[in-house]
Design a protein around this motif. Structure first.
Motif, mmCIF file in Angstrom:
data_model
loop_
_atom_site.group_PDB
_atom_site.id
_atom_site.type_symbol
_atom_site.label_atom_id
_atom_site.label_comp_id
_atom_site.label_asym_id
_atom_site.label_seq_id
_atom_site.Cartn_x
_atom_site.Cartn_y
_atom_site.Cartn_z
ATOM 1 N N LEU A 201 0.928 -1.811 -0.052
ATOM 2 C CA LEU A 201 -0.299 -0.278 0.161
ATOM 3 C C LEU A 201 0.898 1.156 -0.066
ATOM 4 C CD1 LEU A 201 -2.400 -1.235 2.749
ATOM 5 C CD2 LEU A 201 -2.388 -0.175 0.458
ATOM 6 N N ASN A 202 2.116 1.450 0.799
ATOM 7 C CA ASN A 202 2.907 2.965 0.779
ATOM 8 C C ASN A 202 3.505 1.804 -0.599
ATOM 9 O OD1 ASN A 202 1.902 3.374 3.267
ATOM 10 N ND2 ASN A 202 3.337 2.076 4.684
ATOM 11 N N ALA A 205 0.887 4.067 -2.812
ATOM 12 C CA ALA A 205 0.596 5.452 -2.426
ATOM 13 C C ALA A 205 2.083 6.190 -3.422
ATOM 14 C CB ALA A 205 0.935 5.418 -1.168
ATOM 15 N N LEU A 207 4.164 5.239 -6.126
ATOM 16 C CA LEU A 207 3.897 5.632 -7.121
ATOM 17 C C LEU A 207 2.533 6.168 -7.564
ATOM 18 C CD1 LEU A 207 4.800 1.721 -8.136
ATOM 19 C CD2 LEU A 207 6.375 3.688 -8.863
ATOM 20 N N ALA A 208 1.639 6.785 -6.476
ATOM 21 C CA ALA A 208 -0.037 6.828 -7.678
ATOM 22 C C ALA A 208 0.425 8.853 -7.522
ATOM 23 C CB ALA A 208 -0.360 6.369 -6.640
ATOM 24 N N LEU A 209 1.382 8.904 -6.721
ATOM 25 C CA LEU A 209 2.102 10.690 -6.414
ATOM 26 C C LEU A 209 2.914 10.693 -7.535
ATOM 27 C CD1 LEU A 209 2.600 10.988 -2.837
ATOM 28 C CD2 LEU A 209 1.030 12.176 -3.809
ATOM 29 N N GLY A 210 3.582 9.384 -8.249
ATOM 30 C CA GLY A 210 4.378 10.233 -9.288
ATOM 31 C C GLY A 210 5.859 10.284 -8.945
ATOM 32 N N GLU A 215 12.626 7.004 -6.703
ATOM 33 C CA GLU A 215 11.460 7.696 -5.418
ATOM 34 C C GLU A 215 10.641 6.869 -4.448
ATOM 35 O OE1 GLU A 215 11.494 12.126 -7.842
ATOM 36 O OE2 GLU A 215 10.335 10.590 -8.289
ATOM 37 N N MET A 219 11.348 6.914 -0.456
ATOM 38 C CA MET A 219 10.261 7.337 0.416
ATOM 39 C C MET A 219 9.792 6.311 0.632
ATOM 40 S SD MET A 219 8.028 9.687 -2.216
ATOM 41 C CE MET A 219 7.139 10.332 -1.598
ATOM 42 N N GLY A 318 11.088 6.814 14.206
ATOM 43 C CA GLY A 318 11.037 6.889 13.393
ATOM 44 C C GLY A 318 8.879 6.854 13.140
ATOM 45 N N ARG B 84 0.332 9.971 -13.255
ATOM 46 C CA ARG B 84 0.136 10.061 -11.892
ATOM 47 C C ARG B 84 0.034 11.241 -11.188
ATOM 48 N NH1 ARG B 84 3.807 4.859 -11.805
ATOM 49 N NH2 ARG B 84 2.724 3.466 -13.119
ATOM 50 N N ARG B 85 0.416 11.934 -11.796
ATOM 51 C CA ARG B 85 0.942 13.363 -11.328
ATOM 52 C C ARG B 85 -0.277 14.180 -11.353
ATOM 53 N NH1 ARG B 85 8.027 14.688 -10.984
ATOM 54 N NH2 ARG B 85 8.060 13.268 -10.260
ATOM 55 N N MET B 89 -4.927 9.827 -7.029
ATOM 56 C CA MET B 89 -5.226 8.326 -6.225
ATOM 57 C C MET B 89 -5.345 7.872 -4.599
ATOM 58 S SD MET B 89 -5.139 4.348 -7.600
ATOM 59 C CE MET B 89 -6.244 3.514 -7.793
ATOM 60 N N PHE B 91 -6.261 5.329 -1.975
ATOM 61 C CA PHE B 91 -6.793 4.449 -1.624
ATOM 62 C C PHE B 91 -7.883 3.516 -0.507
ATOM 63 C CE2 PHE B 91 -2.744 4.170 -3.529
ATOM 64 C CZ PHE B 91 -2.784 3.946 -4.546
ATOM 65 N N ASN B 95 -3.252 4.716 3.568
ATOM 66 C CA ASN B 95 -2.026 4.773 3.734
ATOM 67 C C ASN B 95 -1.171 5.965 3.320
ATOM 68 O OD1 ASN B 95 -2.478 5.585 0.989
ATOM 69 N ND2 ASN B 95 -2.233 4.208 -0.317
ATOM 70 N N PRO B 96 -1.001 6.733 5.195
ATOM 71 C CA PRO B 96 -0.045 7.604 4.449
ATOM 72 C C PRO B 96 1.528 7.240 5.231
ATOM 73 C CG PRO B 96 -1.418 6.862 7.182
ATOM 74 C CD PRO B 96 -1.676 6.425 5.729
ATOM 75 N N PHE B 97 2.349 8.084 4.588
ATOM 76 C CA PHE B 97 3.505 7.101 4.989
ATOM 77 C C PHE B 97 3.459 7.377 6.369
ATOM 78 C CE2 PHE B 97 4.107 9.354 0.809
ATOM 79 C CZ PHE B 97 4.251 8.482 0.114
ATOM 80 N N MET B 100 6.850 9.456 8.354
ATOM 81 C CA MET B 100 6.616 10.944 8.048
ATOM 82 C C MET B 100 6.193 11.000 9.053
ATOM 83 S SD MET B 100 6.719 11.203 3.589
ATOM 84 C CE MET B 100 7.859 10.215 2.642
ATOM 85 N N ALA B 108 4.670 15.294 0.442
ATOM 86 C CA ALA B 108 5.220 14.706 -0.563
ATOM 87 C C ALA B 108 5.385 14.292 -1.842
ATOM 88 C CB ALA B 108 5.025 13.205 0.055
ATOM 89 N N GLY B 109 3.744 14.737 -2.354
ATOM 90 C CA GLY B 109 4.339 15.076 -3.508
ATOM 91 C C GLY B 109 4.410 15.760 -4.625
ATOM 92 N N LEU B 112 8.004 16.088 -4.340
ATOM 93 C CA LEU B 112 8.402 14.711 -5.701
ATOM 94 C C LEU B 112 8.430 15.842 -6.971
ATOM 95 C CD1 LEU B 112 6.605 11.891 -4.996
ATOM 96 C CD2 LEU B 112 8.985 11.747 -4.828
ATOM 97 N N ARG B 162 -3.438 15.057 0.906
ATOM 98 C CA ARG B 162 -1.833 14.247 0.149
ATOM 99 C C ARG B 162 -2.147 14.544 -1.507
ATOM 100 N NH1 ARG B 162 1.033 8.703 1.835
ATOM 101 N NH2 ARG B 162 -0.599 8.060 0.683
ATOM 102 N N ALA B 163 -3.276 13.764 -1.306
ATOM 103 C CA ALA B 163 -3.519 13.805 -3.041
ATOM 104 C C ALA B 163 -4.290 14.784 -4.018
ATOM 105 C CB ALA B 163 -3.891 12.719 -3.021
ATOM 106 N N VAL B 166 -1.490 18.707 -5.200
ATOM 107 C CA VAL B 166 -0.255 18.079 -5.677
ATOM 108 C C VAL B 166 -0.925 19.195 -7.244
ATOM 109 C CG1 VAL B 166 1.899 16.821 -5.869
ATOM 110 C CG2 VAL B 166 -0.311 16.791 -6.393
#
Lengths: 321, 259
Positions: A201-202, A205, A207-210, A215, A219, A318, B84-85, B89, B91, B95-97, B100, B108-109, B112, B162-163, B166
């Motif tokens: 899932l992460n 996430a 990849l879906a942000l581009g 990267e 991340m 972390g 994708r930029r 999306m 989900f 699914n936050p990182f 972070m 984050a985006g 990037l 987050r989505a 950007v």
């Protein structure tokens, strides 16, 4: 439930103590597990006691009785230095390489190739250390001479590569590189297992942000695997510190503490020194060697404990888990 | 910012397996399009093909075209990373990182995309995005805390922030409320209603009341049987689909006779 006569069937709550009903199987298993756990402690304590009692005569002996004639500290110091230096070189060379290999296997290689490659890396771990030693002595050492010459000429201003270059190539640098190859499999195997665990899932996430693949790895995969990478490196460091045969064969020992990695005068390491000196030692010399072994024991213990501490701290700061 | 999507003759494969067959539809800008249908009928697969996330799965590929304002996403030379930029999306599970902070999750985006931004500009992005996701008031005092420490509903809104940070042209949502309680679901639905002023939204949902509440258009997907490809049965105004659908299967599904 299998014994119908017990009243626990009707009133289990009253019967059960703090730990609930004790069944024979549970008791047997917990006893066995606890016994095995204790056994580890007993073995560790046994080794420590043996080292201390056997090292004691050397620790209390007058300085001129110790081989070398300048006391125990002067005898052990270059060995400690050599041990730490060789292991550090190994770690510095192996860790980035191992991480790269693990990333390639988990995130870049096509599936079929990844399996084969992972298997090959594991196979590297199965090669006996004496083989690495012979290979290092016969192949790596001679091959390193031109490289060391180049380093001396171009990077000679750094004390590490000050020279003069050893003509045999049996240098600290080569010993460190051979050690690096030996600890590479264990580090990359552990990293690989950790990287594979990164939640899908992460990764999606990111990849879906581009994010590009690199990267995405930066991340998600690397932060997620950070404590695993540290543990892996420490496992490798532990092995590098204690490695005996490969160093004993590769390293040409003469002289004391020096930072020069490519010269002919190198300090030995504790383990290699014990292996080389033990057959011809007697009396206080044996105690001296065991005392150096005690020092190695303490160093490895310290490395492992600090690694645990680092991992714990990394986990706490972390993420919120 | 919002764009229109034209899908034409789209076949979606996993390796040799045809998962979704022959989809053609138009997704209008500044509207919410809901995709409904039984499990395994290819809704999510179709959704993921709209921003080329489908091909992240090994063997995933498509035939046909998906055009955003006339530009085919699957044209040779189009970089999926760029796609994708522009098409964000959200989900099914939040699914936050995990490593972070809330702040870093939101940007984050943005980080990037490579544009160097001053701290104050980033602060603006964070505030605007969290406001947009209806989360600002709840987290403004703990932006440096880990995003994983929020509740499930808050985490999902963080993912939405987050989505939208950007400023994508389209927002895809894959069952965004299925892991949330009714209160958090309501918050997300309100949010969707706000977001459609600016974005084209496509949402996959199992909850038909939700589809009826939030969407302007609804597409019904179905599958003939296990191993058969999923198909788009019909697509129309949400009001029409839920009152007088033109296909019997749609009516059966909506009235709860199957699925």
């Amino acid at each position: 439930m299998s014994s119908p006569s017990t009243p626990t069937v009707t009133a289990p709550r009253k019967q059960a103590g703090r730990n609930g009903v004790q069944r024979p199987g549970d008791r047997l298993f917990s006893g066995a597990a606890r016994g095995s756990g204790l056994l580890i402690l007993v073995i560790l304590a046994g080794v420590a006691i043996f080292l201390i009692t056997e090292a004691w005569p050397a620790i209390t002996a007058p300085a001129d009785a110790i081989p070398g004639g300048e006391g125990l500290a002067a005898y052990v110091a270059p060995l400690v230095f050599g041990t730490v230096l060789a292991a550090t070189i190994a770690l510095v060379v192996a860790t980035p390489l191992a991480i790269a290999i693990a990333l390639f296997i988990t995130h870049y290689a096509p599936k079929r190739m990844a399996q084969g490659l992972g298997y090959l890396v594991d196979l590297l771990a199965a090669v006996p250390s004496i083989i690495y030693g012979l290979w290092g002595f016969q192949v790596v050492a001679p091959a390193s001479v031109p490289v060391a010459r180049w380093l001396e000429e171009n990077l000679g201003f750094i004390p590490l590569f000050a020279g003069p270059t050893s003509s045999t190539g049996r240098t600290m640098l080569v010993a460190g590189v051979v050690l690096a190859i030996m600890i590479l499999p264990i580090i990359s195997a552990v990293c690989r297992e950790v990287f594979i665990q990164t939640p899908r899932l992460n990764q999606e996430a990111a990849l879906a942000l581009g994010a590009t693949r690199w990267e995405m790895i930066r991340m998600t995969v690397l932060p997620f695997g950070r404590s695993g990478i540290i543990s892996a490196a420490m496992l490798g460091l532990g092995r590098a510190l204690g490695e005996t045969m490969a160093v004993a064969i590769v390293l040409s020992v003469s002289g004391g503490i020096t930072l020069n990695l490519i010269g002919s005068g190198n300090p030995s390491t504790i383990a290699a020194n014990i292996a080389l000196q033990f057959p011809e030692s007697s009396g206080i010399a044996v105690n001296t060697l065991i005392a150096s072994g005690l020092v190695l024991f303490v160093i490895t213990l310290a490395v492992n404990m600090s690694a645990r501490w680092i991992v714990k701290r990394a986990n706490r700061s972390g993420d919120g888990r | 910012m919002a764009k229109r999507i034209d899908v034409k003759d789209l076949n979606i494969y996993y390796g040799d397996f045809l998962a979704v067959e022959d989809i053609s539809m138009t997704i209008e800008p500044r509207s919410v399009t809901a995709l409904i249908g039984p499990s395994g009928c290819g809704k999510s697969t179709f959704l993921r093909s709209l921003n080329r996330m489908h091909e992240v799965v090994p063997g995933g590929r498509v035939e046909g075209s998906v055009a955003v304002d006339g530009q085919d996403l699957y044209d040779r030379g189009v970089d999926p990373v760029d796609v994708r930029r522009q098409i964000g999306m959200v989900f099914q599970r939040p699914n936050p990182f995990p490593t972070m902070s809330i702040y870093d999750n939101v940007v984050a985006g943005v980080r990037l995309s490579g544009t160097r931004m001053k701290r104050s500009e980033l602060d603006d992005v964070v505030e605007r995005s969290l406001q947009g996701a209806n989360l600002w008031n709840e987290v403004k005092d703990r932006l440096t805390k880990p995003g994983a420490g929020l509740s499930g509903g808050q985490q999902q809104r963080l993912c939405i922030a987050r989505a939208i940070a950007v400023e994508p042209q389209v927002l895809l949502m894959d069952e965004p409320c299925s892991a949330l309680d009714p209160i958090s679901t309501l918050a997300i639905e309100d949010l969707i209603a706000n977001l459609k002023q600016e974005y084209t939204i496509v949402i996959v949902t199992h909850n038909m009341q939700q589809a009826a509440r939030v969407s302007d258009f609804t597409g019904f997907f179905n599958i003939a049987g296990t191993g058969k490809p999923g198909k788009l049965i019909e697509m129309d105004d949400t009001a029409k689909i839920f009152s007088t659908p033109s296909v019997k299967a749609t009516e059966d599904y909506i009235s709860g006779r199957f699925g």
